[in-house]
Design an enzyme around this catalytic site. Sequence first.
Site, PDB file in Angstrom:
ATOM      1  N   TYR A 135      35.503   6.903  -8.971  1.00 45.42           N
ATOM      2  CA  TYR A 135      36.314   6.202  -9.965  1.00 45.42           C
ATOM      3  C   TYR A 135      37.529   5.588  -9.286  1.00 45.42           C
ATOM      4  O   TYR A 135      38.382   6.307  -8.768  1.00 45.42           O
ATOM      5  CB  TYR A 135      36.722   7.207 -11.046  1.00 45.42           C
ATOM      6  CG  TYR A 135      37.522   6.672 -12.212  1.00 45.42           C
ATOM      7  CD1 TYR A 135      37.593   5.321 -12.515  1.00 45.42           C
ATOM      8  CD2 TYR A 135      38.205   7.561 -13.049  1.00 45.42           C
ATOM      9  CE1 TYR A 135      38.316   4.864 -13.601  1.00 45.42           C
ATOM     10  CE2 TYR A 135      38.923   7.114 -14.140  1.00 45.42           C
ATOM     11  CZ  TYR A 135      38.982   5.769 -14.414  1.00 45.42           C
ATOM     12  OH  TYR A 135      39.697   5.320 -15.487  1.00 45.42           O
ATOM     13  N   LYS A 163      32.858   3.316 -10.405  1.00 42.89           N
ATOM     14  CA  LYS A 163      33.474   2.785 -11.616  1.00 42.89           C
ATOM     15  C   LYS A 163      34.702   2.028 -11.135  1.00 42.89           C
ATOM     16  O   LYS A 163      35.679   2.635 -10.687  1.00 42.89           O
ATOM     17  CB  LYS A 163      33.867   3.891 -12.603  1.00 42.89           C
ATOM     18  CG  LYS A 163      34.585   3.333 -13.845  1.00 42.89           C
ATOM     19  CD  LYS A 163      35.097   4.416 -14.765  1.00 42.89           C
ATOM     20  CE  LYS A 163      35.863   3.798 -15.929  1.00 42.89           C
ATOM     21  NZ  LYS A 163      36.457   4.814 -16.834  1.00 42.89           N
TER      22      LYS A 163
END
Length: 306
Positions: A135, A163
């Site tokens: 992330y 992400k």
Amino acid sequence: MKRLKAASLMTAIKTPYTDKGEVCLKTYDFLIEQQISAGVDGIIVGGTTGEGHLLSWEEHLMLIAHCVNNFGDKLIIVGNTGSNNTREAIKATENGFAMGMDAALQINPYYGRTSIRGVSEHFKRVLDIGPAFIYNVPGRTGQDLTPEIIEPLSTHKNFIGVKECSGNDRIAYYEKRGIACWSGNDDECYVGRHVHGSHGVISVASNIIPGFMRQLMDKDNVEESAKLNDKLQGLMKWLFCEPNPIAINTAMIMTDAVPNNFRLPYIALTKEQREVGLELLKAIETKDLVGDSLSLLEDSDFNYCI
């Protein structure tokens, strides 16, 4: 791994609370059922939107186990078991996989930032445990995960993809090199998917408009989806008018999808901000929103817990 990479729409599911500030599992299950009905591929449990940073590890891991037990046959269950403390991240990730989650979401160490070498070593340790999405959200961590960090990690057998919240140029760069990316920005995700080749989105907006987000990520009727994307831009931007998840929490209370309870330090949007959101939500048919009604609410209607 193939199933994980095929997921184009995953919802960073909201965590609802009772008036005493406890996790409300009845409402939580209702929200997840709405996601399933809309064709969402997976959920992120205890992500930023799910306020994992406000949950105890006991609550956090309970929610992962609960989702695996009740919805694991219908959805990909991704547990946000990352931490800025490598020891905690390892322990939480081991526990999450022991409970049956399909993958982890791992963030780089924030606040007590470390060197690039330290970040890489942190990720190697958690990737060794099981499949993980990395992330990258520099606005929250204060540190960008650049290709210098990601590209070597992408060769790890448990690396799923990124992400990515730094924009579509970065997503396009990775996808051209065979590194899977999911947009972390709802307002950019349609272009990211259909122009820059992203694998999909990990979405906040799909908490309240899951069917529309499903349409944006599907590759059928792209022309109609482009019009829908334009229509939704105002709502998507409003959902980030304050740090997430303040607006999505407020919106889902306004649609009566969840009880009117916040865990501090989050508080509802101002009345003026809610008025803007009300007009944006009114432009969407009730059947396309999660929740049974729509109202502005007064400031006194919101309850704040710890």
